[in-house]
Design a protein around this motif. Structure first.
Motif, PDB file in Angstrom:
ATOM      1  N   GLY A 219     -35.718  48.025  42.299  1.00  0.00           N
ATOM      2  CA  GLY A 219     -36.489  46.654  42.363  1.00  0.00           C
ATOM      3  C   GLY A 219     -35.771  45.534  43.058  1.00  0.00           C
ATOM      4  O   GLY A 219     -35.377  44.610  42.288  1.00  0.00           O
ATOM      5  N   TYR A 220     -35.622  45.798  44.356  1.00  0.00           N
ATOM      6  CA  TYR A 220     -34.682  44.896  45.028  1.00  0.00           C
ATOM      7  C   TYR A 220     -35.573  43.401  44.962  1.00  0.00           C
ATOM      8  O   TYR A 220     -36.727  43.502  45.444  1.00  0.00           O
ATOM      9  CB  TYR A 220     -34.424  45.124  46.318  1.00  0.00           C
ATOM     10  N   MET A 221     -34.909  42.193  45.192  1.00  0.00           N
ATOM     11  CA  MET A 221     -35.507  41.084  45.132  1.00  0.00           C
ATOM     12  C   MET A 221     -35.031  40.147  46.614  1.00  0.00           C
ATOM     13  O   MET A 221     -35.584  39.227  46.917  1.00  0.00           O
ATOM     14  CB  MET A 221     -35.045  40.124  44.057  1.00  0.00           C
ATOM     15  N   SER A 222     -34.072  40.538  47.030  1.00  0.00           N
ATOM     16  CA  SER A 222     -33.661  39.972  48.504  1.00  0.00           C
ATOM     17  C   SER A 222     -34.376  40.575  49.563  1.00  0.00           C
ATOM     18  O   SER A 222     -34.585  41.838  49.474  1.00  0.00           O
ATOM     19  CB  SER A 222     -32.121  40.033  48.569  1.00  0.00           C
ATOM     20  N   ARG A 223     -34.424  39.831  50.700  1.00  0.00           N
ATOM     21  CA  ARG A 223     -34.978  40.446  51.846  1.00  0.00           C
ATOM     22  C   ARG A 223     -34.331  39.962  53.237  1.00  0.00           C
ATOM     23  O   ARG A 223     -33.396  38.951  53.071  1.00  0.00           O
ATOM     24  CB  ARG A 223     -36.531  39.784  52.033  1.00  0.00           C
ATOM     25  N   ASP A 224     -34.482  40.407  54.319  1.00  0.00           N
ATOM     26  CA  ASP A 224     -33.998  40.116  55.493  1.00  0.00           C
ATOM     27  C   ASP A 224     -34.083  38.616  55.867  1.00  0.00           C
ATOM     28  O   ASP A 224     -34.926  37.951  55.525  1.00  0.00           O
ATOM     29  CB  ASP A 224     -34.446  40.910  56.726  1.00  0.00           C
ATOM     30  N   ARG A 225     -32.914  38.071  56.196  1.00  0.00           N
ATOM     31  CA  ARG A 225     -33.037  36.492  56.468  1.00  0.00           C
ATOM     32  C   ARG A 225     -34.366  36.143  57.102  1.00  0.00           C
ATOM     33  O   ARG A 225     -35.163  35.039  57.009  1.00  0.00           O
ATOM     34  CB  ARG A 225     -31.939  36.132  57.071  1.00  0.00           C
ATOM     35  N   LEU A 226     -34.680  36.807  58.178  1.00  0.00           N
ATOM     36  CA  LEU A 226     -35.970  36.395  59.325  1.00  0.00           C
ATOM     37  C   LEU A 226     -37.184  36.608  58.381  1.00  0.00           C
ATOM     38  O   LEU A 226     -38.137  35.868  58.645  1.00  0.00           O
ATOM     39  CB  LEU A 226     -36.075  37.090  60.117  1.00  0.00           C
ATOM     40  N   LYS A 227     -37.111  37.164  57.277  1.00  0.00           N
ATOM     41  CA  LYS A 227     -38.429  37.540  56.463  1.00  0.00           C
ATOM     42  C   LYS A 227     -38.450  36.988  54.937  1.00  0.00           C
ATOM     43  O   LYS A 227     -39.353  37.094  54.062  1.00  0.00           O
ATOM     44  CB  LYS A 227     -38.759  39.096  56.108  1.00  0.00           C
ATOM     45  N   SER A 228     -37.374  36.085  54.704  1.00  0.00           N
ATOM     46  CA  SER A 228     -36.977  35.566  53.380  1.00  0.00           C
ATOM     47  C   SER A 228     -37.703  34.214  53.071  1.00  0.00           C
ATOM     48  O   SER A 228     -37.665  33.765  52.104  1.00  0.00           O
ATOM     49  CB  SER A 228     -35.668  35.658  52.927  1.00  0.00           C
ATOM     50  N   TYR A 229     -38.256  33.626  54.268  1.00  0.00           N
ATOM     51  CA  TYR A 229     -38.590  32.139  54.014  1.00  0.00           C
ATOM     52  C   TYR A 229     -40.058  32.100  53.602  1.00  0.00           C
ATOM     53  O   TYR A 229     -40.740  32.863  54.037  1.00  0.00           O
ATOM     54  CB  TYR A 229     -38.605  31.526  55.348  1.00  0.00           C
ATOM     55  N   THR A 230     -40.019  31.161  52.650  1.00  0.00           N
ATOM     56  CA  THR A 230     -41.555  31.055  52.008  1.00  0.00           C
ATOM     57  C   THR A 230     -41.406  29.651  51.328  1.00  0.00           C
ATOM     58  O   THR A 230     -40.468  28.854  50.994  1.00  0.00           O
ATOM     59  CB  THR A 230     -41.656  31.986  50.585  1.00  0.00           C
ATOM     60  N   LEU A 231     -42.622  29.026  51.590  1.00  0.00           N
ATOM     61  CA  LEU A 231     -42.873  27.559  51.116  1.00  0.00           C
ATOM     62  C   LEU A 231     -42.902  27.308  49.773  1.00  0.00           C
ATOM     63  O   LEU A 231     -43.325  26.527  48.857  1.00  0.00           O
ATOM     64  CB  LEU A 231     -43.876  26.919  51.958  1.00  0.00           C
ATOM     65  N   SER A 232     -43.275  28.891  49.030  1.00  0.00           N
ATOM     66  CA  SER A 232     -43.430  28.416  47.654  1.00  0.00           C
ATOM     67  C   SER A 232     -42.116  28.154  46.966  1.00  0.00           C
ATOM     68  O   SER A 232     -41.445  29.186  46.511  1.00  0.00           O
ATOM     69  CB  SER A 232     -44.066  30.033  46.994  1.00  0.00           C
ATOM     70  N   LEU A 233     -42.076  27.164  46.330  1.00  0.00           N
ATOM     71  CA  LEU A 233     -40.980  26.593  45.632  1.00  0.00           C
ATOM     72  C   LEU A 233     -40.873  27.457  44.257  1.00  0.00           C
ATOM     73  O   LEU A 233     -39.713  27.850  43.796  1.00  0.00           O
ATOM     74  CB  LEU A 233     -41.018  25.154  45.349  1.00  0.00           C
ATOM     75  N   GLY A 234     -42.178  27.854  43.484  1.00  0.00           N
ATOM     76  CA  GLY A 234     -42.110  28.372  42.314  1.00  0.00           C
ATOM     77  C   GLY A 234     -41.305  29.858  42.552  1.00  0.00           C
ATOM     78  O   GLY A 234     -40.574  30.073  41.648  1.00  0.00           O
ATOM     79  N   THR A 235     -41.512  30.320  43.372  1.00  0.00           N
ATOM     80  CA  THR A 235     -41.212  31.743  43.806  1.00  0.00           C
ATOM     81  C   THR A 235     -39.712  31.850  43.847  1.00  0.00           C
ATOM     82  O   THR A 235     -38.983  32.430  43.578  1.00  0.00           O
ATOM     83  CB  THR A 235     -42.033  32.380  45.019  1.00  0.00           C
ATOM     84  N   ARG A 236     -39.490  30.921  44.716  1.00  0.00           N
ATOM     85  CA  ARG A 236     -38.052  30.782  45.276  1.00  0.00           C
ATOM     86  C   ARG A 236     -36.918  30.302  44.034  1.00  0.00           C
ATOM     87  O   ARG A 236     -36.034  30.804  43.740  1.00  0.00           O
ATOM     88  CB  ARG A 236     -37.804  29.785  46.186  1.00  0.00           C
ATOM     89  N   MET A 237     -37.640  29.417  42.979  1.00  0.00           N
ATOM     90  CA  MET A 237     -36.825  28.835  41.988  1.00  0.00           C
ATOM     91  C   MET A 237     -36.744  30.173  40.921  1.00  0.00           C
ATOM     92  O   MET A 237     -35.810  30.237  40.166  1.00  0.00           O
ATOM     93  CB  MET A 237     -37.383  27.715  41.168  1.00  0.00           C
ATOM     94  N   ALA A 238     -37.926  31.057  40.790  1.00  0.00           N
ATOM     95  CA  ALA A 238     -37.783  32.017  39.852  1.00  0.00           C
ATOM     96  C   ALA A 238     -36.800  32.997  40.183  1.00  0.00           C
ATOM     97  O   ALA A 238     -35.877  33.767  39.356  1.00  0.00           O
ATOM     98  CB  ALA A 238     -39.291  32.805  39.863  1.00  0.00           C
ATOM     99  N   ILE A 239     -36.679  33.296  41.569  1.00  0.00           N
ATOM    100  CA  ILE A 239     -35.386  34.429  41.988  1.00  0.00           C
ATOM    101  C   ILE A 239     -34.089  33.730  41.904  1.00  0.00           C
ATOM    102  O   ILE A 239     -33.521  34.457  41.454  1.00  0.00           O
ATOM    103  CB  ILE A 239     -35.818  34.577  43.504  1.00  0.00           C
TER     104      ILE A 239
END
Length: 271
Positions: A219-239
């Motif tokens: 259940g990994y939650m981190s991704r490659d830096r080039l693939k990790s950007y998302t504008l979903s603040l909710g998703t980012r704050m949950a992580i």
């Protein structure tokens, strides 16, 4: 059984942790700013909260926080020829929603259970243990083990193979309650299945409790830096909240002497 003192510690720890998570902390800062808006300090707090949210949106703060946890223990590439048992930690099933809907409802950590089922078939002679009661503040509504039992039955795991520990509410209690239930021998080796970011704290407390374990992160939650950007603040704050929960938990566990290191790793510390 869980003592009344342990219940008080659990409640205090739960409430303090919730209050310290980044999302809650920023909201608390914003509310204080609104309350004291007439004063310069109030306006400063509002700006600080807004700046914090902006930083979390613009920069991959969530990935910076979760990546070291995910990477602490390597994936198992060569499964051992023999193991004595397999442990899977709770946290995969929403027991309250499951009780309401009368069906097992899995969450983001559901791969703990699927991996456990796969390993159970790979090691047909291994003992199997699920450990998890309910981590909710309000206890007694239901527990996770009840619904995991139903789920495992549906997946075809023989009911007599799986042992269910249904009292623990924390990772520490997962380790200690399970040890008291199983009484593993010193020469026994058990696989421990849990989320990769949860593995450091889990390994530390299980080692401290006396288990000899092989970490099996999923259940990994981190991704490659080039693939990790998302504008979903909710998703980012949950992580980010998840990562903060683990970092806070490791510090608290070490302060209480419940784990064998501040940031447990693959090599046990020398004593």
């Amino acid at each position: 059984m869980i003592s009344s003192g342990a219940i008080i510690v659990f409640l205090i720890g739960k409430l303090l942790t919730i209050a310290m998570l980044p999302t809650a902390f920023l909201i608390e800062t914003l509310l204080l700013g609104l309350i004291f808006y007439r004063f310069r300090s109030g306006r400063f707090l509002i700006m600080a909260a807004a700046s914090g949210l902006a930083i979390c949106l613009v920069f991959p703060v969530d990935q910076w926080a979760i990546r070291p946890l995910d990477d602490r223990f390597p994936q198992v590439k060569m499964p051992p020829a023999h193991i004595d048992g397999i442990i899977v930690l709770g946290g995969s099933v929403d027991d309250v929603t499951s009780e309401d809907r009368q069906t097992p409802v899995t969450g983001t950590a559901g791969d703990r259970l699927t991996t456990f089922a796969i390993l159970a078939r790979h090691y047909p002679n291994a003992k199997l243990l699920f450990t998890g009661g309910s981590g909710d503040i309000v206890q007694g509504i239901t527990n996770e083990a009840k619904w995991v039992h139903i789920l495992f039955d549906g997946l075809g795991l023989p009911p007599d193979r799986v042992i269910y520990e249904n009292h623990s509410r924390t990772t520490r209690e997962n380790a200690t309650e399970s040890f008291a239930l199983i009484h593993p021998k010193p020469d026994e080796t058990w696989i421990l299945v849990t989320s990769a970011s949860h593995m450091p704290r889990s390994v530390g407390v299980f080692r401290k409790a006396g288990w000899h374990i092989i970490p099996w992160p999923v259940g990994y939650m981190s991704r490659d830096r080039l693939k990790s950007y998302t504008l979903s603040l909710g998703t980012r704050m949950a992580i980010l909240d998840w990562a903060a929960h683990e970092w806070i938990g490791m510090v608290a566990y070490r302060a209480h002497g419940w784990t064998d290191a501040l940031f447990p790793g693959p090599v046990p510390p020398k004593h």
